[in-house]
Design a protein around this motif. Structure first.
Motif, PDB file in Angstrom:
ATOM      1  N   ILE A  46       0.901  -1.182  -0.032  1.00 50.16           N
ATOM      2  CA  ILE A  46      -0.211   0.133   0.151  1.00 50.16           C
ATOM      3  C   ILE A  46       0.855   1.279   0.007  1.00 50.16           C
ATOM      4  CG2 ILE A  46      -1.589   1.374   1.305  1.00 50.16           C
ATOM      5  CD1 ILE A  46      -2.588  -1.451   2.486  1.00 50.16           C
ATOM      6  N   ASN A  47       1.984   1.174   0.834  1.00 51.74           N
ATOM      7  CA  ASN A  47       2.638   2.477   0.835  1.00 51.74           C
ATOM      8  C   ASN A  47       3.391   2.375  -0.450  1.00 51.74           C
ATOM      9  OD1 ASN A  47       2.188   3.187   3.460  1.00 51.74           O
ATOM     10  ND2 ASN A  47       3.668   1.739   4.413  1.00 51.74           N
ATOM     11  N   ASP A  48       3.928   1.518  -0.980  1.00 50.46           N
ATOM     12  CA  ASP A  48       4.900   1.497  -2.110  1.00 50.46           C
ATOM     13  C   ASP A  48       3.969   1.604  -3.551  1.00 50.46           C
ATOM     14  OD1 ASP A  48       6.981   0.525  -0.675  1.00 50.46           O
ATOM     15  OD2 ASP A  48       6.711  -1.680  -1.294  1.00 50.46           O
ATOM     16  N   THR A  49       2.701   1.478  -3.397  1.00 49.25           N
ATOM     17  CA  THR A  49       1.924   1.740  -4.542  1.00 49.25           C
ATOM     18  C   THR A  49       1.245   3.077  -4.351  1.00 49.25           C
ATOM     19  OG1 THR A  49       1.270  -0.715  -4.736  1.00 49.25           O
ATOM     20  CG2 THR A  49      -0.145   0.902  -6.085  1.00 49.25           C
ATOM     21  N   HIS A  50       0.734   3.505  -3.489  1.00 47.51           N
ATOM     22  CA  HIS A  50      -0.150   4.823  -3.058  1.00 47.51           C
ATOM     23  C   HIS A  50       0.717   5.721  -2.267  1.00 47.51           C
ATOM     24  CE1 HIS A  50      -3.618   2.488  -4.832  1.00 47.51           C
ATOM     25  NE2 HIS A  50      -3.426   1.415  -4.059  1.00 47.51           N
ATOM     26  N   GLY A  51       1.660   5.375  -1.753  1.00 43.60           N
ATOM     27  CA  GLY A  51       2.248   6.491  -0.809  1.00 43.60           C
ATOM     28  C   GLY A  51       1.978   6.175   0.548  1.00 43.60           C
ATOM     29  N   HIS A  52       3.028   6.793   1.460  1.00 48.18           N
ATOM     30  CA  HIS A  52       2.820   6.641   2.558  1.00 48.18           C
ATOM     31  C   HIS A  52       1.635   7.321   3.346  1.00 48.18           C
ATOM     32  CE1 HIS A  52       6.569   4.607   3.830  1.00 48.18           C
ATOM     33  NE2 HIS A  52       7.060   5.248   2.577  1.00 48.18           N
ATOM     34  N   ASP A  53       1.464   8.660   2.961  1.00 47.42           N
ATOM     35  CA  ASP A  53       0.070   9.294   3.170  1.00 47.42           C
ATOM     36  C   ASP A  53      -1.027   8.241   3.115  1.00 47.42           C
ATOM     37  OD1 ASP A  53       1.525  11.429   3.836  1.00 47.42           O
ATOM     38  OD2 ASP A  53       0.921  12.403   2.134  1.00 47.42           O
ATOM     39  N   ALA A  54      -1.054   7.559   2.007  1.00 49.88           N
ATOM     40  CA  ALA A  54      -2.238   6.562   1.994  1.00 49.88           C
ATOM     41  C   ALA A  54      -2.236   5.618   3.047  1.00 49.88           C
ATOM     42  CB  ALA A  54      -2.257   6.020   0.459  1.00 49.88           C
ATOM     43  N   GLY A  55      -0.869   5.215   3.407  1.00 47.40           N
ATOM     44  CA  GLY A  55      -0.749   4.172   4.352  1.00 47.40           C
ATOM     45  C   GLY A  55      -1.393   4.725   5.671  1.00 47.40           C
ATOM     46  N   ASP A  56      -1.089   6.109   5.887  1.00 47.13           N
ATOM     47  CA  ASP A  56      -1.684   6.622   7.101  1.00 47.13           C
ATOM     48  C   ASP A  56      -3.348   6.724   7.244  1.00 47.13           C
ATOM     49  OD1 ASP A  56       0.806   6.947   7.958  1.00 47.13           O
ATOM     50  OD2 ASP A  56       0.957   9.213   7.430  1.00 47.13           O
ATOM     51  N   ILE A  57      -3.900   6.830   5.938  1.00 45.79           N
ATOM     52  CA  ILE A  57      -5.561   6.749   5.970  1.00 45.79           C
ATOM     53  C   ILE A  57      -5.742   5.506   6.536  1.00 45.79           C
ATOM     54  CG2 ILE A  57      -7.239   7.247   4.281  1.00 45.79           C
ATOM     55  CD1 ILE A  57      -5.578   9.196   3.121  1.00 45.79           C
ATOM     56  N   VAL A  58      -5.190   4.465   5.924  1.00 40.96           N
ATOM     57  CA  VAL A  58      -5.641   3.115   6.078  1.00 40.96           C
ATOM     58  C   VAL A  58      -5.439   2.762   7.675  1.00 40.96           C
ATOM     59  CG1 VAL A  58      -4.986   0.409   5.502  1.00 40.96           C
ATOM     60  CG2 VAL A  58      -5.056   2.257   3.710  1.00 40.96           C
ATOM     61  N   LEU A  59      -4.333   3.069   7.964  1.00 42.28           N
ATOM     62  CA  LEU A  59      -4.053   2.974   9.610  1.00 42.28           C
ATOM     63  C   LEU A  59      -5.132   3.341  10.443  1.00 42.28           C
ATOM     64  CD1 LEU A  59      -0.198   2.986   9.787  1.00 42.28           C
ATOM     65  CD2 LEU A  59      -1.521   1.109  10.093  1.00 42.28           C
ATOM     66  N   LYS A  60      -5.406   4.738  10.165  1.00 43.54           N
ATOM     67  CA  LYS A  60      -6.348   5.486  10.791  1.00 43.54           C
ATOM     68  C   LYS A  60      -7.897   4.863  10.634  1.00 43.54           C
ATOM     69  CE  LYS A  60      -4.281   9.971  10.670  1.00 43.54           C
ATOM     70  NZ  LYS A  60      -4.260  11.418   9.924  1.00 43.54           N
ATOM     71  N   ALA A  61      -8.203   4.386   9.442  1.00 45.55           N
ATOM     72  CA  ALA A  61      -9.523   3.748   9.272  1.00 45.55           C
ATOM     73  C   ALA A  61      -9.372   2.295  10.210  1.00 45.55           C
ATOM     74  CB  ALA A  61      -9.632   3.456   7.788  1.00 45.55           C
TER      75      ALA A  61
END
Length: 425
Positions: free
Chosen positions: A299-314
């Motif tokens: 997820i981080n590699d494909t969409h970026g670390h900001d996207a990873g943060d969104i997933v973790l918050k969700a």
């Protein structure tokens, strides 16, 4: 409801300066430069929307504090401002039912005004107990506290005060006289300190005509502060604010130290503390689960670390929603932990399987696309008094879930050997 602050000031410069302080506190300024305009602005809003009013003592159409009378009579908590520190005007202001008065002679006074505005909102959920058999002292003190929006409780005895403390967990300050029917004030303070530290509960001693000796007795017995009678209106309120803010500052430091900065969940250290405290009193029926997001690196590699943060918050939000009464934590990275006290392993595993399905079906919105994620969960319900042992066993189940294809729950039964486990698919 939107929280407004009515500002009636003499001049656009003063009005804008105070309006900035109000906005900084997250409130909406409703401004006027005369009493006439102030009445109009007040009538254009719902009266209950006003948290307080900040009113100049001298205005072009109200030179003798008539604007203060207007807001006080409208039952709006009123902070009066004056151009200078004039004792004659001060006395006239304090004759009225005002929260406080602030001379606008230096920047520190504006800082005090800013704190005062913020406190009026916070005080609505802050409790203070006044303990005294002196009716005049009690009534005056309660009235001053209520002007500041504190939830004030009055008690005649130390026993009554202890009972009130046990019933209300929002009390941050106790103000006590030294002459109580069931014990002395210093004995009461000492007994309070056995139950509450100085970081949990502030205590102010109050006494008159006993010089320095009484203040020393109170402080040595565990009081945070002391006030001599008759006390000055401003000194009393400043001391109350300082003591309450000290308790709140310690609470905030603890909250930050115990909270994961990204998700807002308790962190690993706080999780161990909470489980250790509660674990001593639990039955043998319990469970601990480790949850790990599958393929999170991609997820981080494909969409970026900001996207990873969104997933973790969700993910954190889902855990909070589905496990509101359990002890939860973000352990670090993409790993979360849940402790389910007084829960049979079978029930725990079924709840976690239901949760896994929720995660699998959840659509997470990213700035550029929507994605779905899955998670692997390892659960242990072993009978043990060691939290680290329980965690280690759950970790083995998580490892097995990952090796077995991910997106599943692996549960170890309390009486099973390390090789005996149940997969919920």
């Amino acid at each position: 409801m939107q929280q407004n602050v009515l500002i009636i000031e003499n001049g656009e410069g003063n009005l804008e300066l105070i309006a900035k302080l109000v906005r900084r506190a997250g409130l909406t300024p409703v401004g006027a430069t005369s009493l006439t305009e102030g009445k109009v602005r007040f009538s254009q809003n719902i009266p209950e929307s006003f948290l307080c009013a900040i009113v100049a003592y001298s205005l072009p159409d109200a030179p003798q504090g008539q604007a203060i009378d207007f807001t006080a009579n409208a039952f709006i908590p009123t902070i009066a401002t004056t151009e200078t520190l004039d004792s004659g005007i001060r006395d006239k202001v304090l004759e009225r039912d005002v929260v406080d008065y602030v001379p606008k002679e230096n920047s520190q006074n504006y800082d005090y005004l800013s704190r005062l505005i913020t406190r009026l909102e916070k005080n609505k959920s802050t409790g203070v107990i006044v303990v005294s058999t002196n009716r005049i002292l009690r009534t005056r003190t309660i009235a001053l506290l209520q002007r500041h929006n504190f939830m004030a409780f009055e008690c005649l005895t130390a026993t009554d005060a202890m009972h009130t403390l046990s019933e209300h967990n929002h009390i941050r300050l106790v103000i006590t006289d030294n002459t109580l029917p069931d014990m002395t004030g210093t004995q009461f303070v000492a007994s309070l300190r056995k139950a509450f530290s100085k970081e949990q509960l502030a205590i102010m001693g109050v006494a008159g005509g006993q010089g320095m000796l009484m203040s020393a007795h109170f402080i040595k017995s565990g009081a945070n502060d002391f006030l001599r009678l008759p006390y000055c209106h401003e000194e009393f309120l400043c001391r109350v604010m300082q003591n309450v803010e000290y308790i709140e500052s310690v609470e905030e430091i603890r909250r930050v130290a115990n909270t994961d900065y990204l998700t807002g969940l308790p962190n690993r250290r706080h999780f161990f503390y909470m489980v250790t405290v509660q674990h001593q009193f639990l039955s043998e029926h319990h469970a601990l689960a480790l949850i790990d997001l599958d393929f999170f690196k991609s997820i981080n590699d494909t969409h970026g670390h900001d996207a990873g943060d969104i997933v973790l918050k969700a993910m954190a939000a889902l855990i909070e929603f589905y496990f509101p009464d359990e002890i939860i934590s973000r352990f670090g990275g993409e790993e979360f932990c849940i402790y389910l006290p007084n829960t049979p392993i079978e029930e725990a595993c079924q709840r976690l399987e239901d949760f896994r399905k929720v995660v699998e079906s959840e659509v997470i919105q990213l700035p550029s696309t929507d994605i779905k994620v899955t998670c692997s969960i390892g659960v242990s319900g072993a009978v043990t008094q060691r939290v680290d042992n329980l965690l280690s066993l759950a970790d083995k189940q998580l490892y097995a879930a990952k090796n077995n294809g991910r997106n599943q729950v692996m549960c170890e039964q309390p009486d099973s050997s390390p090789l005996e486990q149940v997969s919920l698919l």
